[in-house]
Scaffold this motif. Structure first.
Motif, PDB file in Angstrom:
ATOM      1  N   THR A 161     -23.320  -6.524 -14.179  1.00 55.84           N
ATOM      2  CA  THR A 161     -23.173  -5.981 -15.320  1.00 55.84           C
ATOM      3  C   THR A 161     -21.865  -6.492 -16.184  1.00 55.84           C
ATOM      4  OG1 THR A 161     -21.945  -4.141 -15.119  1.00 55.84           O
ATOM      5  CG2 THR A 161     -24.252  -3.850 -14.796  1.00 55.84           C
ATOM      6  N   MET A 208     -25.742  -5.027 -10.905  1.00 57.03           N
ATOM      7  CA  MET A 208     -26.946  -4.307 -11.722  1.00 57.03           C
ATOM      8  C   MET A 208     -27.837  -3.478 -10.753  1.00 57.03           C
ATOM      9  SD  MET A 208     -29.629  -6.443 -14.003  1.00 57.03           S
ATOM     10  CE  MET A 208     -27.958  -7.241 -14.843  1.00 57.03           C
ATOM     11  N   LYS A 237     -31.664   1.474 -12.415  1.00 58.51           N
ATOM     12  CA  LYS A 237     -31.466   2.151 -13.663  1.00 58.51           C
ATOM     13  C   LYS A 237     -31.070   1.270 -14.918  1.00 58.51           C
ATOM     14  CE  LYS A 237     -29.885   6.587 -15.985  1.00 58.51           C
ATOM     15  NZ  LYS A 237     -29.527   5.677 -17.164  1.00 58.51           N
ATOM     16  N   PHE A 238     -30.042   0.576 -14.746  1.00 54.92           N
ATOM     17  CA  PHE A 238     -29.540  -0.314 -15.711  1.00 54.92           C
ATOM     18  C   PHE A 238     -30.697  -1.253 -16.178  1.00 54.92           C
ATOM     19  CE2 PHE A 238     -27.720  -4.360 -17.366  1.00 54.92           C
ATOM     20  CZ  PHE A 238     -26.879  -3.710 -17.898  1.00 54.92           C
ATOM     21  N   ASP A 254     -33.455   0.663 -18.400  1.00 57.42           N
ATOM     22  CA  ASP A 254     -32.832   1.014 -19.623  1.00 57.42           C
ATOM     23  C   ASP A 254     -33.046  -0.256 -20.454  1.00 57.42           C
ATOM     24  OD1 ASP A 254     -32.446   3.643 -18.775  1.00 57.42           O
ATOM     25  OD2 ASP A 254     -30.422   3.511 -18.427  1.00 57.42           O
ATOM     26  N   LYS A 255     -32.783  -1.294 -20.102  1.00 57.07           N
ATOM     27  CA  LYS A 255     -32.395  -2.555 -20.743  1.00 57.07           C
ATOM     28  C   LYS A 255     -34.074  -3.066 -21.140  1.00 57.07           C
ATOM     29  CE  LYS A 255     -28.248  -3.793 -21.089  1.00 57.07           C
ATOM     30  NZ  LYS A 255     -27.492  -4.011 -22.526  1.00 57.07           N
TER      31      LYS A 255
END
Length: 406
Positions: free
Chosen positions: A289, A295, A298-299, A302-303
């Protein structure tokens, strides 16, 4: 010894006893229409006491008990994915019978729950879920909280549904998604596009992709080593774990040339990208990130959700696991479309996905309408090409003519 007394128009029994801590306890129950009914119920309660039954804890709701069981028996024990699945099963069970007290939960009520859940879950899923719930209740019997296990004798039906179109991404959706993903490149997040392509063309689990290091990629051999996964430690901090979902999950898979080149390009550009945001790659991760962290699943979820939301209704919210379903569908279709030795075998598909052959054949086969149609086409072709096909056709025509004459 129980005492029986009249309360208004009904009868009630009362039992005074001492628990395992030698504390004085009282068990009462009323609402019986006759004195005999109250006396018989008291006999059952006294028998339970002799067996070490805990009348205090049986006041717990199913939700309270399952949380209690999980904290004692499962929390912090076993693989992360196993704990996650058990928690998922508990949530499902609580949504149906979570507010029922254990003393009210009998065979009939549990069967009602299973019948109701059968409208939403497949037979195989319910069998697996019931196995875990039955294990939890069996411990309740051992602890004296439950007198009998309500999940022990249950008839499970469930739906006959298979994986539907909603479980995988069709070609039109991929086209829209690729077009939308240009926004990631514009936002200087080219790696998100590479990440998504890896999911689509490898069928790997999202935790496996987030866990790969630069050394996991062999550019010359166009391969990717998957030997770890990302999990949430105690439901909080994300860590890389060597404890994979199954023994088959440890594998090295081939990747197509375009994906191989794109991944190689990103790895080469990573250093300049890190300098641009003044961050470091301390653990040799491929995907990072802008805050300098590896990364995590969850990241990316969400993206991906945020990207789908920009489609103005053209695209539903896709999930990372849909890419896995989509990949296996493409492999199954390829095995049906080809009649030569180059077609991917079931074992190859299972090895590539890190699953067993049984899982792949049971869960993923017949998922695509196209696959179903191709299966029928194969049957039709086999019949048409058989030596007796013409004779059957003549015989059928003769019978048809006779029927039309009649």
């Amino acid at each position: 010894m129980a005492s029986i007394r009249r309360r208004g128009k009904n009868w009630e029994y009362r039992i005074i006893y001492k628990d395992l801590n030698n504390s004085r306890r009282e068990k009462t129950k009323g609402g019986f229409s006759t004195k005999t009914e109250a006396r018989e119920a008291a006999k059952v309660a006294e028998y339970k006491l002799l067996q070490g039954h805990d009348f205090v804890k049986e006041k717990m709701t199913v939700k309270q008990y399952l949380d209690y069981w999980y904290s004692l028996e499962k929390d912090g024990k076993g693989a992360y994915n196993t704990q996650r699945i058990i928690q998922q099963i508990i949530v499902m069970c609580n949504s149906y019978i979570g507010n029922i007290k254990l003393e009210q939960l009998n065979y009939a009520k549990y069967q009602e729950f299973i019948n109701l859940a059968g409208k939403d879950y497949s037979h195989d899923t319910l069998v697996r879920y019931n196995s875990t719930i039955k294990e939890a209740f069996e411990r309740g019997v051992d602890w004296g909280i439950l007198f009998r296990n309500p999940a022990r004798k249950v008839s499970i039906k469930g739906t006959d549904r298979k994986l539907t179109d909603k479980k995988f991404i069709d070609d039109d959706e991929i086209t829209i998604l690729i077009d939308l993903a240009k926004k990631w490149v514009e936002d200087d997040y080219m790696q998100l596009f590479v990440f998504m392509r890896l999911l689509y063309y490898t069928g790997a689990r999202i935790g496996e992709i987030t866990a790969i290091d630069i050394t996991s990629h062999n550019y010359k051999q166009s391969s990717l080593k998957l030997a770890s996964t990302m999990i949430q430690e105690n439901g909080k901090r994300w860590i890389v774990s060597k404890d994979m979902k199954t023994s088959n999950s440890y594998r090295t898979i081939s990747i197509d040339s375009e994906t191989n080149e794109l991944l190689h390009l990103w790895i080469k550009q990573q250093n300049s990208w890190l300098k641009r945001y003044e961050i470091k790659n301390n653990d040799n991760a491929i995907f990072i990130t802008k805050k300098g962290h590896r990364m995590n699943p969850k990241f990316f979820r969400d993206k991906l959700s945020a990207l789908c939301d920009t489609s103005k209704g053209k695209l539903r919210r896709l999930t990372p696991h849909m890419f896995r379903h989509t990949h296996v569908v493409s492999l199954v279709e390829a095995s049906l479309l080809k009649n030569d030795g180059d077609a991917p075998s079931l074992k190859y598909i299972a090895d590539r996905l890190g699953d067993s052959i049984q899982t792949v054949s049971k869960v993923y086969d017949h998922v695509s309408k196209k696959v179903n149609r191709l299966n029928q086409d194969k049957i039709d072709t086999a019949i048409e090409n058989s030596a007796l096909a013409s004779r059957w056709a003549v015989g059928g025509q003769e019978i048809k003519n006779n029927l039309e004459t009649d």
